[in-house]
Design an enzyme around this catalytic site. Structure first.
Site, PDB file in Angstrom:
ATOM      1  N   CYS A  32      -0.313   7.588  -0.663  1.00 36.51           N
ATOM      2  CA  CYS A  32       0.123   6.249  -0.275  1.00 36.51           C
ATOM      3  C   CYS A  32       0.242   5.327  -1.468  1.00 36.51           C
ATOM      4  O   CYS A  32      -0.266   5.606  -2.544  1.00 36.51           O
ATOM      5  CB  CYS A  32      -0.901   5.620   0.682  1.00 36.51           C
ATOM      6  SG  CYS A  32      -1.198   6.503   2.206  1.00 36.51           S
ATOM      7  N   CYS A  36      -0.819   0.213   1.306  1.00 33.99           N
ATOM      8  CA  CYS A  36      -0.677   0.830   2.629  1.00 33.99           C
ATOM      9  C   CYS A  36      -1.708   0.266   3.602  1.00 33.99           C
ATOM     10  O   CYS A  36      -2.892   0.142   3.283  1.00 33.99           O
ATOM     11  CB  CYS A  36      -0.829   2.345   2.534  1.00 33.99           C
ATOM     12  SG  CYS A  36      -0.452   3.164   4.098  1.00 33.99           S
ATOM     13  N   CYS A  63       3.199   9.302   2.772  1.00 32.57           N
ATOM     14  CA  CYS A  63       2.793   8.625   4.001  1.00 32.57           C
ATOM     15  C   CYS A  63       4.036   8.165   4.761  1.00 32.57           C
ATOM     16  O   CYS A  63       4.994   7.673   4.167  1.00 32.57           O
ATOM     17  CB  CYS A  63       1.924   7.419   3.630  1.00 32.57           C
ATOM     18  SG  CYS A  63       1.501   6.340   5.006  1.00 32.57           S
ATOM     19  N   CYS A  66       3.788   3.839   4.756  1.00 30.76           N
ATOM     20  CA  CYS A  66       4.112   2.982   3.600  1.00 30.76           C
ATOM     21  C   CYS A  66       5.255   3.538   2.737  1.00 30.76           C
ATOM     22  O   CYS A  66       5.729   2.845   1.846  1.00 30.76           O
ATOM     23  CB  CYS A  66       2.873   2.754   2.728  1.00 30.76           C
ATOM     24  SG  CYS A  66       2.316   4.179   1.778  1.00 30.76           S
TER      25      CYS A  66
END
Length: 187
Positions: A32, A36, A63, A66
């Protein structure tokens, strides 16, 4: 593991450090941006990367929430990850919301995407995995029926017996006895 400054940035979802480093969570293999908004992981499960390619090379996937590579993660990659979590965490309490937290997604979108790609909901698949593992335990252990249920993540014994009977047409005890008899006949 992140240093104190990196950990503070991750904990506070600081967008000002996005692009300076990325973090991966070793238990989910997801990476991430520091900003995030996903659930904060345990610090000892976090690794720091200097760029997203480094994360990919180490087996982490971006992810879905994000989008650390500014690209959309394919639904099939996400479904594969959901399947992996179901297979490896079936013995734990695993609600749709908890599953969504683990794989960094929205619960309703996760359910829709998984069902569209597999033909069943994540909860149906989880029950299937639990019952398959219950069969294995009933054949290979002398644990009580309630212990088997608990080991596969179904703590209510009556509910476990009901699910098992609906799936296999017999109670867990009957299943165990039949498989012991078959095993003795082939020995």
């Amino acid at each position: 593991m992140p240093n104190d400054k990196q950990w503070q940035a991750i904990s506070n979802n600081e967008y000002t450090v996005d692009g300076k480093f990325w973090y991966g969570v070793t238990t989910t293999k997801i990476f991430c941006k520091p900003s995030c908004s996903s659930r904060l992981p345990h610090r000892n499960h976090v690794v720091i990367f200097t760029d997203p390619q480094e994360a990919l090379q180490n087996g982490f996937r971006p992810c879905k929430r994000c989008r650390p590579m500014e690209e959309i993660v394919s639904n099939q990659v996400w479904v594969d990850e959901i399947e992996y979590v179901l297979q490896t965490h079936y013995m734990q309490k695993l609600s749709l919301k908890e599953l969504a937290n683990i794989v960094h997604g929205d619960p309703s979108y996760l359910r829709h995407t998984y069902q569209k790609n597999t033909g069943m909901t994540p909860q149906q698949r989880l029950t299937e995995i639990r019952l398959k593992n219950a069969c294995r335990l009933l054949k290979t252990t002398s644990d009580s029926i309630s212990q088997v249920g608990i080991q596969v993540g179904i703590i209510n014994t009556a509910y476990f017996i009901s699910l098992f009977k609906n799936k296999y047409g017999q109670t867990p005890r009957q299943y165990r006895m039949m498989n012991i008899n078959l095993k003795n006949k082939t020995s």
